[in-house]
Motif scaffolding. Structure first.
Motif, PDB file in Angstrom:
ATOM      1  N   GLN A 344     -21.845  85.563  34.156  1.00  0.00           N
ATOM      2  CA  GLN A 344     -22.524  86.753  34.130  1.00  0.00           C
ATOM      3  C   GLN A 344     -23.776  86.576  33.473  1.00  0.00           C
ATOM      4  N   ASN A 345     -24.769  87.214  33.841  1.00  0.00           N
ATOM      5  CA  ASN A 345     -26.233  87.452  33.206  1.00  0.00           C
ATOM      6  C   ASN A 345     -26.105  88.679  32.173  1.00  0.00           C
ATOM      7  N   ARG A 346     -25.393  89.070  31.750  1.00  0.00           N
ATOM      8  CA  ARG A 346     -25.180  90.451  31.031  1.00  0.00           C
ATOM      9  C   ARG A 346     -24.631  90.039  29.483  1.00  0.00           C
ATOM     10  N   PHE A 347     -25.308  90.577  28.509  1.00  0.00           N
ATOM     11  CA  PHE A 347     -24.994  90.147  27.180  1.00  0.00           C
ATOM     12  C   PHE A 347     -24.906  91.387  26.534  1.00  0.00           C
ATOM     13  N   GLU A 348     -23.756  91.678  25.793  1.00  0.00           N
ATOM     14  CA  GLU A 348     -23.633  92.853  24.877  1.00  0.00           C
ATOM     15  C   GLU A 348     -23.385  92.568  23.476  1.00  0.00           C
ATOM     16  N   MET A 349     -24.189  93.212  22.666  1.00  0.00           N
ATOM     17  CA  MET A 349     -24.163  93.076  21.181  1.00  0.00           C
ATOM     18  C   MET A 349     -23.338  93.833  20.561  1.00  0.00           C
ATOM     19  N   THR A 350     -22.081  93.262  20.229  1.00  0.00           N
ATOM     20  CA  THR A 350     -20.932  93.962  19.666  1.00  0.00           C
ATOM     21  C   THR A 350     -20.738  94.226  18.191  1.00  0.00           C
ATOM     22  N   ALA A 416     -20.753  79.356  19.567  1.00  0.00           N
ATOM     23  CA  ALA A 416     -20.393  79.950  20.971  1.00  0.00           C
ATOM     24  C   ALA A 416     -18.971  79.312  21.254  1.00  0.00           C
ATOM     25  N   LYS A 417     -17.947  80.101  21.568  1.00  0.00           N
ATOM     26  CA  LYS A 417     -16.789  79.697  22.243  1.00  0.00           C
ATOM     27  C   LYS A 417     -16.042  80.608  22.868  1.00  0.00           C
ATOM     28  N   ALA A 418     -14.972  80.451  23.540  1.00  0.00           N
ATOM     29  CA  ALA A 418     -14.361  81.263  24.258  1.00  0.00           C
ATOM     30  C   ALA A 418     -13.255  82.296  23.433  1.00  0.00           C
ATOM     31  N   VAL A 419     -12.889  83.292  24.083  1.00  0.00           N
ATOM     32  CA  VAL A 419     -11.880  84.169  23.461  1.00  0.00           C
ATOM     33  C   VAL A 419     -10.668  83.919  23.755  1.00  0.00           C
ATOM     34  N   ALA A 420      -9.779  83.477  22.868  1.00  0.00           N
ATOM     35  CA  ALA A 420      -8.169  83.058  23.055  1.00  0.00           C
ATOM     36  C   ALA A 420      -7.676  84.242  23.799  1.00  0.00           C
ATOM     37  N   THR A 421      -7.856  85.753  23.540  1.00  0.00           N
ATOM     38  CA  THR A 421      -6.963  86.563  23.896  1.00  0.00           C
ATOM     39  C   THR A 421      -7.558  87.290  25.132  1.00  0.00           C
ATOM     40  N   THR A 422      -8.733  86.965  25.597  1.00  0.00           N
ATOM     41  CA  THR A 422      -9.277  87.468  26.970  1.00  0.00           C
ATOM     42  C   THR A 422      -9.643  86.361  27.733  1.00  0.00           C
ATOM     43  N   GLY A 423      -9.368  86.342  29.069  1.00  0.00           N
ATOM     44  CA  GLY A 423      -9.541  85.397  29.949  1.00  0.00           C
ATOM     45  C   GLY A 423     -11.389  85.637  30.482  1.00  0.00           C
ATOM     46  N   HIS A 424     -11.932  84.330  30.439  1.00  0.00           N
ATOM     47  CA  HIS A 424     -13.300  84.257  30.925  1.00  0.00           C
ATOM     48  C   HIS A 424     -14.344  85.269  29.849  1.00  0.00           C
ATOM     49  N   LEU A 425     -14.057  85.542  28.745  1.00  0.00           N
ATOM     50  CA  LEU A 425     -14.961  86.018  27.826  1.00  0.00           C
ATOM     51  C   LEU A 425     -15.271  85.172  26.988  1.00  0.00           C
ATOM     52  N   ASN A 426     -16.763  84.997  26.608  1.00  0.00           N
ATOM     53  CA  ASN A 426     -17.061  84.310  25.696  1.00  0.00           C
ATOM     54  C   ASN A 426     -17.672  85.174  24.513  1.00  0.00           C
ATOM     55  N   VAL A 427     -17.868  84.613  23.261  1.00  0.00           N
ATOM     56  CA  VAL A 427     -18.547  85.269  22.326  1.00  0.00           C
ATOM     57  C   VAL A 427     -19.480  84.053  21.591  1.00  0.00           C
ATOM     58  N   SER A 428     -20.590  84.719  21.031  1.00  0.00           N
ATOM     59  CA  SER A 428     -21.450  83.937  20.204  1.00  0.00           C
ATOM     60  C   SER A 428     -21.545  84.597  18.867  1.00  0.00           C
ATOM     61  N   VAL A 429     -21.409  84.000  17.739  1.00  0.00           N
ATOM     62  CA  VAL A 429     -21.805  84.527  16.335  1.00  0.00           C
ATOM     63  C   VAL A 429     -22.847  84.050  15.688  1.00  0.00           C
ATOM     64  N   THR A 430     -23.644  84.701  15.347  1.00  0.00           N
ATOM     65  CA  THR A 430     -25.289  84.248  14.976  1.00  0.00           C
ATOM     66  C   THR A 430     -25.719  84.640  13.538  1.00  0.00           C
ATOM     67  N   MET A 431     -25.999  83.775  12.789  1.00  0.00           N
ATOM     68  CA  MET A 431     -26.736  83.807  11.568  1.00  0.00           C
ATOM     69  C   MET A 431     -27.963  83.378  11.435  1.00  0.00           C
ATOM     70  N   GLY A 432     -29.003  84.201  10.992  1.00  0.00           N
ATOM     71  CA  GLY A 432     -30.533  84.692  11.316  1.00  0.00           C
ATOM     72  C   GLY A 432     -31.016  84.560   9.876  1.00  0.00           C
ATOM     73  N   ILE A 433     -31.657  83.295   9.309  1.00  0.00           N
ATOM     74  CA  ILE A 433     -32.365  83.385   7.942  1.00  0.00           C
ATOM     75  C   ILE A 433     -33.747  83.602   8.095  1.00  0.00           C
ATOM     76  N   TYR A 434     -34.399  84.528   7.254  1.00  0.00           N
ATOM     77  CA  TYR A 434     -35.926  84.733   7.400  1.00  0.00           C
ATOM     78  C   TYR A 434     -36.485  83.795   6.546  1.00  0.00           C
ATOM     79  N   LEU A 435     -37.464  83.171   7.313  1.00  0.00           N
ATOM     80  CA  LEU A 435     -38.207  81.995   6.749  1.00  0.00           C
ATOM     81  C   LEU A 435     -39.489  82.514   5.875  1.00  0.00           C
ATOM     82  N   ASP A 436     -39.199  82.886   4.303  1.00  0.00           N
ATOM     83  CA  ASP A 436     -40.319  82.904   3.488  1.00  0.00           C
ATOM     84  C   ASP A 436     -40.387  81.654   2.605  1.00  0.00           C
ATOM     85  N   GLU A 437     -41.176  81.652   1.947  1.00  0.00           N
ATOM     86  CA  GLU A 437     -41.569  80.410   0.885  1.00  0.00           C
ATOM     87  C   GLU A 437     -40.474  80.018   0.156  1.00  0.00           C
TER      88      GLU A 437
END
Length: 498
Positions: A344-350, A416-437
């Motif tokens: 599916q092309n729908r993404f939810e920020m959880t 990104a990986k599949a959720v073990a307890t829910t069929g067909h649901l994938n999750v991504s966890v993301t860490m973003g670092i601001y690039l200062d000097e």
């Protein structure tokens, strides 16, 4: 409206002050008419004192109102928002001291300018209603703010975790796994650990764990579909509740049972403790120093770290958010979790957290998140892999994101990986670092030309990249903003010419 003693005093003081102002009386005039001192009336109006019956009668007579009208806890329409705030128990359940707010000062602020504060509170309530914000969501927002205020680093819990490890003679190299933590729960805290599944407990579908308190020993039900790493974290959190002596708690990982801010806060503390005993900070800092010293971007090194600590990508990223600000001076970062049903092309920020400032990206209501984000790309890539083969692997992808119309750049890593307890649901966890000097100096591999670099934006509705192949919606908000800018310029021009 159920109010505690402090709020009853405040309501009485607010009503008295509003009635006095409506009657056009100064404090001095009311003092003369009622026979009560100016300082005493002032303390009543500030919610510090509640007068006895004879003094209430004197005040009612001085303002020509009934006794019952004055003592009623019903506020006027102008003060209704304050009434809603008080009846919601938010002021009593939210530990304001955690945010550096003295409750007495807040009550004084309410009493000093009740009509203005009421209008402001009314605006906030209206915004919350428009976004269907529940009390639970308010508590989650407050908890997120509390974490952000402290750079998501809590020395007291870190020290408690290290005491726990030292008491059991656990050396730095030993990684606490599912078996060890389960044994601690059974032998030291008398837990019974059982499995739950869809057949035995269909009503608990999707729940990772449930703790049922029993006098003879707590019963911990754990989802049979959890991986060993996930089980270890559940056991670690239970140990956190016991070791930190957190009494007011959630019994399950399903947040629907949350009744107070304290429960969410204690769940966070127990979870933080679990992360700290599984991923020891000294060991993590040592490994991160080696990783940041690499000349090239090597995502497999991060995956190896996750496997080494026998943890999940989410726990690993959260642990990064604990140590990066304190030990590496990297204070401007964000953490996100997205969910997506495969295909599916729908993404939810959880889940989201921002340290130092409100970074992009963040939750946006009723808009299409930029499809150039690596967090979404990794989910799309995972879904494509799942079409051709069953994969249990975790994808790790990195990207340097440059935000259109700003100078902001972030190094973003997504798992990104599949959720073990829910069929067909994938999750991504993301860490973003601001690039200062400083960050560019700390992370040597940022100059690696193999790292993907992309222009991104918040949402399609706000983006000027009209030739973007990933666009999901027209730039309606951008167009409206430009139209308003043109109108303002035209008005300014006309006024100047006149």
């Amino acid at each position: 409206m159920a109010l505690n003693t402090d709020n009853i005093r405040l309501v009485f003081g607010l009503k008295l002050k509003q009635l006095r102002l409506d009657k056009g009386l100064s404090l001095s005039e009311l003092s003369q008419k009622s026979g009560l001192s100016i300082s005493y009336i002032n303390e009543i109006e500030k919610g510090k004192k509640y007068p006895k019956s004879d003094k209430i009668l004197a005040l009612a007579s001085a303002m020509d109102v009934d006794y019952d009208t004055l003592v009623s806890i019903k506020l006027s329409k102008r003060l209704e928002p304050i009434s809603e705030l008080l009846s919601s128990n938010i002021l009593t359940e939210l530990p304001l001291e955690l945010f550096g707010i003295d409750p007495a000062n807040l009550l004084e602020l309410l009493s000093d300018a009740p009509t203005k504060i009421s209008a402001f509170i009314g605006t906030l309530i209206e915004i919350a209603r428009n976004y269907n914000m529940s009390v639970e969501q308010f508590y989650f927002s407050a908890l997120r703010t509390y974490q952000e205020m402290h750079d998501n680093y809590f020395e007291g819990i870190e020290e408690a975790a290290e005491r726990f490890l030292a008491d059991r003679n656990i050396n730095e190299e030993m990684i606490l796994d599912e078996k060890y933590l389960a044994d601690v729960l059974r032998k030291e805290y008398g837990y019974r650990i059982e499995e739950i599944n869809d057949k035995s407990h269909p009503g608990l579908q999707g729940v990772r764990s449930l703790m049922v308190p029993r006098p003879q020993g707590n019963r911990l039900l754990v989802n049979s579909q959890l991986t060993s790493d996930q089980r270890a974290f559940e056991y670690g959190r239970e140990i956190g509740y016991q070791y930190l002596r957190l009494k007011n708690r959630l019994h399950t990982t399903a947040m629907v049972e949350a009744e107070s801010f304290e429960q969410l806060l204690n769940n966070f503390k127990a979870s933080y403790f679990a992360g700290a005993i599984i991923i020891k900070r000294t060991l993590l800092v040592q490994k991160l120093k080696g990783f940041f010293a690499l000349e090239t971007w090597q995502p497999e090194v991060l995956l190896d770290m996750i496997r080494y600590f026998q943890t999940t990508p989410e726990t690993f990223c959260y642990r990064l958010s604990n140590v990066l600000p304190r030990h590496f001076g990297i204070k401007q970062l964000f953490f996100l979790r997205f969910s997506n049903f495969s295909g599916q092309n729908r993404f939810e920020m959880t889940k989201e957290m921002h340290l130092a400032r409100k970074h992009n990206p963040h939750t946006v209501k009723d808009e299409h998140y930029c499809r150039r984000w690596i967090a979404l790309n990794s989910l799309q890539e995972l879904a494509e892999q799942q079409k051709t083969k069953e994969t249990s692997s975790t994808l790790c992808r990195g990207q340097i994101s440059h935000y259109v119309d700003t100078a902001d750049e972030y190094f973003v890593v997504s798992f990104a990986k599949a959720v073990a307890t829910t069929g067909h649901l994938n999750v991504s966890v993301t860490m973003g670092i601001y690039l200062d000097e400083e960050t560019r100096k700390a992370i040597r591999f940022l100059g690696d030309p193999t790292i993907r670099r992309r222009e991104v934006n918040e949402t399609c509705e706000r983006c000027r990249l009209f030739n973007c192949k990933e666009r999901m919606a027209a730039p309606t908000i951008l167009q409206k903003r430009r139209k308003n800018d043109d109108l303002r310029k035209e008005i300014k021009k006309m006024l100047h010419e006149s």
